[in-house]
Design an enzyme around this catalytic site. Structure first.
Site, PDB file in Angstrom:
ATOM      1  N   ALA A  30       3.056  -0.525 -18.127  1.00  0.00           N
ATOM      2  CA  ALA A  30       2.091   0.186 -17.094  1.00  0.00           C
ATOM      3  C   ALA A  30       2.509   1.590 -17.018  1.00  0.00           C
ATOM      4  CB  ALA A  30       2.340  -0.515 -15.728  1.00  0.00           C
ATOM      5  N   MET A  67       0.891  -1.001  -0.072  1.00  0.00           N
ATOM      6  CA  MET A  67      -0.087   0.013  -0.054  1.00  0.00           C
ATOM      7  C   MET A  67       0.816   1.327   0.086  1.00  0.00           C
ATOM      8  SD  MET A  67      -3.382   0.489  -0.025  1.00  0.00           S
ATOM      9  CE  MET A  67      -4.689   1.556   0.366  1.00  0.00           C
ATOM     10  N   GLY A  68       1.948   1.259  -1.079  1.00  0.00           N
ATOM     11  CA  GLY A  68       2.544   2.446  -1.088  1.00  0.00           C
ATOM     12  C   GLY A  68       1.782   3.680  -2.146  1.00  0.00           C
ATOM     13  N   ARG A  69       2.661   4.212  -2.815  1.00  0.00           N
ATOM     14  CA  ARG A  69       1.999   5.273  -3.628  1.00  0.00           C
ATOM     15  C   ARG A  69       0.784   4.874  -4.588  1.00  0.00           C
ATOM     16  NH1 ARG A  69       7.359   7.988  -3.254  1.00  0.00           N
ATOM     17  NH2 ARG A  69       7.793   6.075  -4.277  1.00  0.00           N
ATOM     18  N   ILE A  70       1.494   3.782  -5.452  1.00  0.00           N
ATOM     19  CA  ILE A  70       0.493   3.226  -6.316  1.00  0.00           C
ATOM     20  C   ILE A  70      -0.514   2.066  -5.891  1.00  0.00           C
ATOM     21  CG2 ILE A  70       0.757   1.576  -8.656  1.00  0.00           C
ATOM     22  CD1 ILE A  70       3.742   2.257  -8.645  1.00  0.00           C
ATOM     23  N   ARG A 123       6.481  -6.447 -10.242  1.00  0.00           N
ATOM     24  CA  ARG A 123       7.718  -7.343 -10.765  1.00  0.00           C
ATOM     25  C   ARG A 123       7.425  -8.714 -10.705  1.00  0.00           C
ATOM     26  NH1 ARG A 123       9.135  -3.130 -12.303  1.00  0.00           N
ATOM     27  NH2 ARG A 123      10.942  -1.844 -11.886  1.00  0.00           N
ATOM     28  N   THR A 131       1.400  -5.928 -11.739  1.00  0.00           N
ATOM     29  CA  THR A 131       1.900  -4.731 -12.383  1.00  0.00           C
ATOM     30  C   THR A 131       3.171  -4.291 -11.768  1.00  0.00           C
ATOM     31  OG1 THR A 131       0.659  -3.229 -11.427  1.00  0.00           O
ATOM     32  CG2 THR A 131      -0.018  -3.863 -13.428  1.00  0.00           C
ATOM     33  N   HIS A 160       5.299  -5.207 -20.102  1.00  0.00           N
ATOM     34  CA  HIS A 160       5.761  -4.295 -19.167  1.00  0.00           C
ATOM     35  C   HIS A 160       5.527  -2.816 -19.570  1.00  0.00           C
ATOM     36  CE1 HIS A 160       8.968  -3.483 -15.793  1.00  0.00           C
ATOM     37  NE2 HIS A 160       8.224  -2.682 -15.755  1.00  0.00           N
ATOM     38  N   GLU A 211      11.498 -11.704 -18.280  1.00  0.00           N
ATOM     39  CA  GLU A 211      11.113 -10.970 -19.140  1.00  0.00           C
ATOM     40  C   GLU A 211      12.184 -10.750 -20.263  1.00  0.00           C
ATOM     41  OE1 GLU A 211       9.999  -6.906 -17.683  1.00  0.00           O
ATOM     42  OE2 GLU A 211       8.617  -7.743 -16.378  1.00  0.00           O
TER      43      GLU A 211
END
Ligand code: 8YV
Length: 324
Positions: free
Chosen positions: A286, A155-158, A236, A234, A284, A265
Site C-alpha cells: 500500500a 477513522m484516523g488519517r488514512i 494489518r 490494507t 503488502h 505474511e
C-alpha cells in the site's frame, strides 16, 4: 567509539549515507529478512535499530542489544512489531513515520475498492487463461461504486483520506471508531460495528493492530455483512480472522475480499485463499511508491539521527513514557 546503527533490510543508499556519516552503520542487504538468531546477534551493542515490519523487536531483542540501545525507528506508521511497552521500561525511544504515507495508502485502498467492485484481478486471470471466447452480457458483472455504501473501520488519517475519495466518487460513507463522535469528511458515524457491517456494501479497515483489534473481523462479524459485500484490508492481517474469512468467502456469506495484508505474511503458498477467484491477494504494497518509500526512509533516519544527538526523535510514539 562511534555509535553503532543496525538497518535490518536494504534501504535507499542516500539515506544510508546520512547514517554512515554519523555512526558505524551495518545494513543487512540481503533481500530476505534476518532470521531471529541473526537479528539477536546483529543488534549486540547498537545504539539504534532501523526496523521493518518483518522484524519482531521484543524485550529479548532489546536485551540482546544491551544498555547502548536508545532508539528503535520503524520504517512505517504501524509499529505493532515493536513491543513499545518493553521499550519504554528500558527508556528506549520508539519512532515511526506518520503522515507521509497517508495519501499513498488511501489511494491504494480506494484502488482496491474499485478493483474488487469491478472484479479486475479475476477478469485478468480469465483472459490470461484463454477463457475469453466472446462478449457475454451477463458475465463478470460487478458492483457500482457510486451510490453504494462504504463502511470505514478506523477513522484516523488514512481512513479519513479514503472517505474523501469515496465521497468524491458518489459513495455514502459511514464509519465506526470507538474514540470519535460526530460526522467528518462527509462520513456519518454509526453507533456500533454491527450497524456498520450490516449497512455497508464495502468495508475497509484502517485501524492499528492492537490487542483490541486483533481478530476484530471474525466469523460473527462476517455473518453480519451483506452477501454481496466486499472486505478490503490494507491495515494489518491479524485484524481479520483468516480462517473465518476463507469460510465466509467459500460459503458466499460475503462476495469478495481484497487483502494487501494477511496473517501470516507472506500467506502460505498452499493457503485455500490462493485457489479462490473471489479474493485479490497483494504483497503488502500500500505504501510502495518511489516517493513515499523514500520519504519514509528519510523520516526513519531523521528519527535515528535526532536520538544519536541526544534529542527525542521528531516522531516518537512513547515520548510520554520515557525520561530523556
Ligand atoms: C510499510 C506499513 O511498508 O506503514 C505501515 O504501517 O504497513 C507499510 O507502509 C511497512 O510497515 C514496512 O516496514
Amino acid at each position: 567509539m562511534p555509535p553503532r546503527v543496525l538497518v535490518t533490510r536494504r534501504q535507499f543508499e542516500d539515506q544510508m549515507d546520512r547514517l554512515r556519516a554519523a555512526a558505524d552503520t551495518v545494513v543487512l542487504t540481503r533481500p530476505e529478512p534476518a532470521t531471529r538468531e541473526e537479528l539477536l546477534e546483529a543488534v549486540k551493542g547498537v545504539t539504534a535499530i532501523f526496523a521493518h515490519i518483518t522484524d519482531s523487536i521484543d524485550a529479548d531483542v532489546m536485551d540482546a542489544a544491551g544498555d547502548s540501545l536508545k532508539v528503535i525507528a520503524e520504517f512505517g506508521v504501524g509499529y505493532d512489531n515493536i513491543d513499545a511497552a518493553a521499550a519504554s521500561e528500558r527508556n528506549i525511544a520508539v519512532g515511526n513515520t506518520p503522515g507521509v504515507l497517508t495519501e499513498t495508502t488511501a489511494d491504494f485502498a480506494f484502488a482496491l475498492i474499485q478493483a474488487a467492485a469491478r472484479r479486475l484481478a479475476e477478469s485478468d486471470r480469465f483472459v490470461r487463461r484463454g477463457e475469453w471466447k466472446w462478449f457475454d452480457p451477463l458475465d463478470l458483472l460487478g458492483l457500482d461504486i457510486n451510490g453504494s455504501t462504504l463502511g470505514i473501520i478506523g477513522m484516523g488519517r488514512i481512513g479519513s483520506s479514503v472517505a474523501d475519495r469515496a465521497v468524491a466518487s458518489g459513495m455514502r460513507v459511514i464509519y465506526y471508531n470507538r474514540n470519535r463522535a460526530g460526522d467528518e469528511h462527509g462520513a456519518e458515524l454509526v453507533g456500533s460495528l454491527g450497524e456498520l457491517l450490516a449497512q455497508s456494501d464495502f468495508v475497509t479497515l484502517h485501524c492499528p493492530l492492537t490487542p483490541e483489534t486483533q481478530g476484530l473481523i471474525g466469523a460473527e462479524e462476517l455473518k453480519q455483512m451483506q452477501s454481496h459485500a466486499v472486505l478490503i484490508n490494507t491495515a494489518r492481517g491479524p485484524v481479520v480472522d483468516m480462517e473465518a474469512l476463507t469460510a465466509a468467502l467459500a460459503d458466499g456469506e460475503i462476495a469478495y475480499a481484497a487483502l494487501d495484508v494477511t496473517d501470516p505474511e507472506p500467506i502460505p503458498t498452499d493457503h485455500a485463499l490462493l485457489k479462490m477467484d473471489n479474493v485479490t491477494l497483494l504483497p503488502h504494497i500500500a505504501s510502495a511508491t518511489v516517493g513515499t518509500r523514500r520519504k519514509m526512509s528519510e523520516m526513519t533516519v531523521d528519527n535515528i539521527l535526532a536520538a544519536l544527538e541526544g534529542n527525542l526523535p521528531p516522531n516518537c510514539v512513547n515520548a510520554d513514557e520515557i525520561n530523556w
